[in-house]
Design an enzyme around this catalytic site. Structure first.
Site, PDB file in Angstrom:
ATOM      1  N   GLU A 164      14.160   0.392  10.071  1.00 41.53           N
ATOM      2  CA  GLU A 164      12.736   0.330   9.719  1.00 41.53           C
ATOM      3  C   GLU A 164      12.134   1.723   9.897  1.00 41.53           C
ATOM      4  O   GLU A 164      12.340   2.370  10.923  1.00 41.53           O
ATOM      5  CB  GLU A 164      12.023  -0.687  10.610  1.00 41.53           C
ATOM      6  CG  GLU A 164      10.542  -0.787  10.287  1.00 41.53           C
ATOM      7  CD  GLU A 164       9.864  -1.983  10.917  1.00 41.53           C
ATOM      8  OE1 GLU A 164      10.414  -3.108  10.842  1.00 41.53           O
ATOM      9  OE2 GLU A 164       8.767  -1.797  11.483  1.00 41.53           O
ATOM     10  N   HIS A 178       8.616   4.197   9.533  1.00 43.14           N
ATOM     11  CA  HIS A 178       7.168   4.376   9.363  1.00 43.14           C
ATOM     12  C   HIS A 178       6.884   5.860   9.223  1.00 43.14           C
ATOM     13  O   HIS A 178       7.415   6.672  10.001  1.00 43.14           O
ATOM     14  CB  HIS A 178       6.396   3.791  10.546  1.00 43.14           C
ATOM     15  CG  HIS A 178       6.568   2.319  10.617  1.00 43.14           C
ATOM     16  ND1 HIS A 178       5.825   1.463   9.831  1.00 43.14           N
ATOM     17  CD2 HIS A 178       7.438   1.556  11.294  1.00 43.14           C
ATOM     18  CE1 HIS A 178       6.247   0.221  10.046  1.00 43.14           C
ATOM     19  NE2 HIS A 178       7.219   0.251  10.931  1.00 43.14           N
ATOM     20  N   ASN A 202       0.795  -1.238   0.000  1.00 45.93           N
ATOM     21  CA  ASN A 202       0.000   0.000   0.000  1.00 45.93           C
ATOM     22  C   ASN A 202       0.828   1.289   0.000  1.00 45.93           C
ATOM     23  O   ASN A 202       0.268   2.381   0.015  1.00 45.93           O
ATOM     24  CB  ASN A 202      -0.990   0.014   1.182  1.00 45.93           C
ATOM     25  CG  ASN A 202      -1.968  -1.136   1.090  1.00 45.93           C
ATOM     26  OD1 ASN A 202      -2.620  -1.312   0.066  1.00 45.93           O
ATOM     27  ND2 ASN A 202      -2.060  -1.939   2.130  1.00 45.93           N
ATOM     28  N   ALA A 258       1.828  -2.708   6.673  1.00 48.32           N
ATOM     29  CA  ALA A 258       1.120  -3.518   7.676  1.00 48.32           C
ATOM     30  C   ALA A 258       1.830  -4.834   7.993  1.00 48.32           C
ATOM     31  O   ALA A 258       1.583  -5.424   9.048  1.00 48.32           O
ATOM     32  CB  ALA A 258      -0.305  -3.792   7.200  1.00 48.32           C
ATOM     33  N   TYR A 277      -0.848  10.071   5.763  1.00 50.36           N
ATOM     34  CA  TYR A 277       0.432   9.866   5.074  1.00 50.36           C
ATOM     35  C   TYR A 277       0.867  11.049   4.217  1.00 50.36           C
ATOM     36  O   TYR A 277       1.954  11.010   3.636  1.00 50.36           O
ATOM     37  CB  TYR A 277       0.345   8.595   4.208  1.00 50.36           C
ATOM     38  CG  TYR A 277       0.028   7.353   5.024  1.00 50.36           C
ATOM     39  CD1 TYR A 277       0.963   6.855   5.930  1.00 50.36           C
ATOM     40  CD2 TYR A 277      -1.199   6.701   4.916  1.00 50.36           C
ATOM     41  CE1 TYR A 277       0.682   5.732   6.705  1.00 50.36           C
ATOM     42  CE2 TYR A 277      -1.488   5.576   5.680  1.00 50.36           C
ATOM     43  CZ  TYR A 277      -0.550   5.099   6.578  1.00 50.36           C
ATOM     44  OH  TYR A 277      -0.816   3.990   7.342  1.00 50.36           O
ATOM     45  N   ARG A 334      -3.623   7.706  -0.788  1.00 48.42           N
ATOM     46  CA  ARG A 334      -4.071   6.878   0.324  1.00 48.42           C
ATOM     47  C   ARG A 334      -4.089   7.682   1.623  1.00 48.42           C
ATOM     48  O   ARG A 334      -3.050   8.200   2.045  1.00 48.42           O
ATOM     49  CB  ARG A 334      -3.076   5.736   0.457  1.00 48.42           C
ATOM     50  CG  ARG A 334      -3.260   4.873   1.654  1.00 48.42           C
ATOM     51  CD  ARG A 334      -2.020   4.033   1.893  1.00 48.42           C
ATOM     52  NE  ARG A 334      -2.284   3.170   3.031  1.00 48.42           N
ATOM     53  CZ  ARG A 334      -1.336   2.560   3.710  1.00 48.42           C
ATOM     54  NH1 ARG A 334      -0.073   2.710   3.378  1.00 48.42           N
ATOM     55  NH2 ARG A 334      -1.657   1.814   4.734  1.00 48.42           N
ATOM     56  N   ARG A 375      -1.422   5.239  17.123  1.00 50.24           N
ATOM     57  CA  ARG A 375      -2.564   4.738  16.342  1.00 50.24           C
ATOM     58  C   ARG A 375      -3.204   3.536  17.036  1.00 50.24           C
ATOM     59  O   ARG A 375      -3.022   3.349  18.228  1.00 50.24           O
ATOM     60  CB  ARG A 375      -2.084   4.443  14.914  1.00 50.24           C
ATOM     61  CG  ARG A 375      -1.509   5.704  14.238  1.00 50.24           C
ATOM     62  CD  ARG A 375      -1.060   5.460  12.828  1.00 50.24           C
ATOM     63  NE  ARG A 375      -2.178   5.099  11.967  1.00 50.24           N
ATOM     64  CZ  ARG A 375      -2.035   4.598  10.730  1.00 50.24           C
ATOM     65  NH1 ARG A 375      -0.814   4.426  10.240  1.00 50.24           N
ATOM     66  NH2 ARG A 375      -3.080   4.302  10.002  1.00 50.24           N
TER      67      ARG A 375
END
Ligand code: DQA
Length: 143
Positions: A97, A99, A10, A76, A22, A17, A106
């Site tokens: 990593e 995000h 995604n 996800a 985002y 989106r 969230r």
């Protein structure tokens, strides 16, 4: 230094989106931003995106082996994929990593971080800036 940048499910629809989460910029915008920073840091970049777990694992195996480090936003899959965590660990490469959103602000389902356990560092909530921070950090690692 060569860095593999992987974006998972995604993230190809960034810009369209949930822009309230985002932002309005696209994956192409992100990759252009990263290319500019990488040039300044003399880093060679390979940016890839897939919606498929197995494809991401194949790239970690093949392209990760040719790279010095990996930046990944597993989308996800971050919250569930032991297979992706195993591939990242198995690469033996430093992994950051990233995000875009602050996953800890969230839903509780997003607080479970499976792949981050295989990473050297986790950046969450800095927007696109998080990927740039990851590149800056990797550039400080000894070659
Ligand atoms: C994300 C956060 C994940 O929880 C979500 O599933 C995504 C994007 C982020 O960049 O903030 O797809 O990884």
């Amino acid at each position: 230094m060569k860095v593999l940048v992987l974006n998972g499910p995604n993230l190809g629809t960034l810009g369209r989106r949930e822009p309230e989460v985002y932002g309005h910029r696209t994956l192409a915008d992100l990759e252009t931003l990263l290319a500019g920073r990488a040039r300044g840091l003399s880093i060679e970049l390979l940016c890839l995106q897939s919606n498929h777990e197995g494809q991401l694992i194949d790239w970690i195996e093949k392209e990760g082996a040719q790279s010095d480090a990996i930046i990944i936003n597993p989308g996800a899959l971050s919250h569930s994929s032991l297979a992706l965590a195993d591939a990242l660990r198995g690469s033996g490469k430093p992994v950051v990593e990233v995000h875009i959103s602050n996953v800890f602000a969230r839903e509780p389902e997003r607080h479970r971080m499976v792949t981050a356990a295989a990473a050297k560092a986790l950046i969450s909530g800095l927007g696109f800036e998080g990927y740039l921070a990851a590149l800056n950090f990797l550039a400080t690692l000894p070659g």
